[in-house]
Design an enzyme around this catalytic site. Structure first.
Site, PDB file in Angstrom:
ATOM      1  N   ASP A 258     -19.072  -5.263 -12.040  1.00  0.00           N
ATOM      2  CA  ASP A 258     -19.758  -4.578 -13.147  1.00  0.00           C
ATOM      3  C   ASP A 258     -20.603  -5.625 -13.865  1.00  0.00           C
ATOM      4  O   ASP A 258     -20.738  -6.760 -13.383  1.00  0.00           O
ATOM      5  CB  ASP A 258     -18.697  -3.946 -14.080  1.00  0.00           C
ATOM      6  CG  ASP A 258     -19.234  -2.718 -14.813  1.00  0.00           C
ATOM      7  OD1 ASP A 258     -20.388  -2.778 -15.308  1.00  0.00           O
ATOM      8  OD2 ASP A 258     -18.517  -1.710 -14.895  1.00  0.00           O
TER       9      ASP A 258
ATOM     10  N   ASP B  99       0.839  -1.197   0.000  1.00  0.00           N
ATOM     11  CA  ASP B  99       0.000   0.000   0.000  1.00  0.00           C
ATOM     12  C   ASP B  99       0.873   1.246   0.000  1.00  0.00           C
ATOM     13  O   ASP B  99       1.001   1.933   1.018  1.00  0.00           O
ATOM     14  CB  ASP B  99      -0.948  -0.028   1.205  1.00  0.00           C
ATOM     15  CG  ASP B  99      -1.976  -1.145   1.079  1.00  0.00           C
ATOM     16  OD1 ASP B  99      -2.390  -1.438  -0.057  1.00  0.00           O
ATOM     17  OD2 ASP B  99      -2.365  -1.721   2.114  1.00  0.00           O
TER      18      ASP B  99
ATOM     19  N   ARG C 252       0.662  -2.938   7.091  1.00  0.00           N
ATOM     20  CA  ARG C 252       1.460  -2.089   7.981  1.00  0.00           C
ATOM     21  C   ARG C 252       2.348  -2.794   8.999  1.00  0.00           C
ATOM     22  O   ARG C 252       3.439  -2.288   9.289  1.00  0.00           O
ATOM     23  CB  ARG C 252       0.537  -1.061   8.658  1.00  0.00           C
ATOM     24  CG  ARG C 252       0.072   0.002   7.672  1.00  0.00           C
ATOM     25  CD  ARG C 252      -1.181   0.696   8.123  1.00  0.00           C
ATOM     26  NE  ARG C 252      -2.329  -0.196   8.105  1.00  0.00           N
ATOM     27  CZ  ARG C 252      -3.560   0.169   8.438  1.00  0.00           C
ATOM     28  NH1 ARG C 252      -3.787   1.392   8.854  1.00  0.00           N
ATOM     29  NH2 ARG C 252      -4.560  -0.688   8.370  1.00  0.00           N
TER      30      ARG C 252
ATOM     31  N   ASP D 273      -5.311  -6.739  -6.463  1.00  0.00           N
ATOM     32  CA  ASP D 273      -6.522  -6.585  -5.638  1.00  0.00           C
ATOM     33  C   ASP D 273      -7.351  -5.403  -6.148  1.00  0.00           C
ATOM     34  O   ASP D 273      -7.333  -4.330  -5.563  1.00  0.00           O
ATOM     35  CB  ASP D 273      -6.048  -6.373  -4.188  1.00  0.00           C
ATOM     36  CG  ASP D 273      -7.181  -6.156  -3.203  1.00  0.00           C
ATOM     37  OD1 ASP D 273      -8.328  -6.523  -3.511  1.00  0.00           O
ATOM     38  OD2 ASP D 273      -6.898  -5.607  -2.119  1.00  0.00           O
TER      39      ASP D 273
ATOM     40  N   LYS E   2       0.845  -7.924  -2.752  1.00  0.00           N
ATOM     41  CA  LYS E   2      -0.488  -7.505  -3.205  1.00  0.00           C
ATOM     42  C   LYS E   2      -0.420  -6.060  -3.689  1.00  0.00           C
ATOM     43  O   LYS E   2       0.051  -5.176  -2.973  1.00  0.00           O
ATOM     44  CB  LYS E   2      -1.490  -7.614  -2.059  1.00  0.00           C
ATOM     45  CG  LYS E   2      -2.886  -7.125  -2.427  1.00  0.00           C
ATOM     46  CD  LYS E   2      -3.888  -7.427  -1.327  1.00  0.00           C
ATOM     47  CE  LYS E   2      -4.034  -6.332  -0.301  1.00  0.00           C
ATOM     48  NZ  LYS E   2      -4.673  -5.102  -0.786  1.00  0.00           N
TER      49      LYS E   2
ATOM     50  N   THR F 183     -14.792  -6.410   5.316  1.00  0.00           N
ATOM     51  CA  THR F 183     -14.725  -6.441   6.787  1.00  0.00           C
ATOM     52  C   THR F 183     -15.036  -5.067   7.389  1.00  0.00           C
ATOM     53  O   THR F 183     -15.259  -4.951   8.584  1.00  0.00           O
ATOM     54  CB  THR F 183     -13.344  -6.932   7.276  1.00  0.00           C
ATOM     55  OG1 THR F 183     -12.341  -6.267   6.523  1.00  0.00           O
ATOM     56  CG2 THR F 183     -13.203  -8.418   7.131  1.00  0.00           C
TER      57      THR F 183
ATOM     58  N   LYS G  29     -10.788  -5.772  -7.058  1.00  0.00           N
ATOM     59  CA  LYS G  29     -12.193  -5.979  -6.648  1.00  0.00           C
ATOM     60  C   LYS G  29     -13.198  -5.555  -7.716  1.00  0.00           C
ATOM     61  O   LYS G  29     -14.042  -4.671  -7.497  1.00  0.00           O
ATOM     62  CB  LYS G  29     -12.478  -5.230  -5.345  1.00  0.00           C
ATOM     63  CG  LYS G  29     -11.588  -5.638  -4.174  1.00  0.00           C
ATOM     64  CD  LYS G  29     -12.049  -4.957  -2.887  1.00  0.00           C
ATOM     65  CE  LYS G  29     -11.221  -5.324  -1.687  1.00  0.00           C
ATOM     66  NZ  LYS G  29      -9.862  -4.751  -1.684  1.00  0.00           N
TER      67      LYS G  29
END
Ligand code: C5P
Length: 232
Positions: A64, A10, A211, A59, A32, A119, A61
């Site tokens: 459509d 990230d 993290r 990732d 990822k 989540t 997601k």
């Protein structure tokens, strides 16, 4: 299907992501790439990281109409990623179309996972805003069963839901779970969390860790600790 630790890259741009990966001189962790990095850098970032020898979970997601998802998946498949995902809420038809798009001429394809309920979605909001009058657990298991029926390989879910998914879909149906923290580490914004060791006990196949590794003083040591706790 191997149990493994996937590092969530990230980062906001290529320099930061590649700078982070430069720390890893010996092994090549499974990584990822999420929306932030992909939208900032485009498909080239996938090619650059692949060229360094890493396995990649893309990732994005997808959600459509089936035809659009099928064509988009064909593009992702041509990037030679190892794993990608979509929202199970797109229905079984959409998931089947995604699989078709993903399958290459030689019959090979990346692993395809479905996101069940995020989540970050509480049961209360799911019921009140999405009008799903069920428990979150029942919804997650039903979406996982839909994904299985469509021919997908598994789901992304909370580690706490992994046993229910395995019970409802069989032990071979993969669970990939974020929300991992060391017992002595910062929780951050995650709510339903477990340690790598607990995730292993719950039978999950892959853990996604951001993290606790990316923000660690010694990311390689944190990664090694995670692998050891998850595999031993
Ligand atoms: O930093 P942290 O370990 O919390 O990162 C977890 C990663 O997993 C992030 O990339 C986050 O977007 C992703 N994720 C999640 N919960 C989900 C789905 C994905 O935390 N339900």
């Amino acid at each position: 299907m191997g149990k493994d630790v996937i590092i969530a890259l990230d980062f906001e741009n290529k320099e930061k992501a590649l700078g982070f990966l430069d720390n890893f001189t010996g092994r090549k962790p499974f990584v990822k790439i999420g929306m932030e990095l992909f939208y900032a850098e485009g498909p080239q970032i996938v090619k650059d990281i692949k060229a360094r020898g890493h396995k990649i979970f893309l990732d994005l997601k997808l959600h459509d109409i089936p035809n659009t998802v099928k064509k988009a998946m064909a593009v992702l498949s041509s990037l030679d990623v190892d794993m990608c995902n979509l929202h199970a809420a797109g229905t079984i038809d959409m998931m089947k179309a995604a699989l078709e798009g993903l399958t290459r001429a030689d019959g090979s394809r990346p692993i395809l996972l479905a996101v069940t309920q995020l989540t970050s979605t509480s049961e209360e909001r799911m019921q009140r805003e999405l009008l799903i009058n069920e428990t979150i657990e029942n919804t997650v298991v039903k979406y996982a069963q839909n994904a299985k029926e469509a021919g997908l390989d598994g789901v992304v879910c909370s580690p706490l839901e992994a046993p229910l998914v395995k019970e409802g879909c069989g032990s071979q149906f993969m669970t990939v779970t974020p929300g991992i923290r060391f017992a002595d580490g910062d929780v951050g914004d995650q709510v339903r969390i477990t340690t790598p060791d607990k995730a292993k006990q719950m039978g999950t196949d892959y853990i996604v860790v951001g993290r606790p590794i990316t923000a660690a003083e010694d990311p390689v040591a944190a990664y090694e600790r995670c692998v050891k706790e998850f595999n031993d």
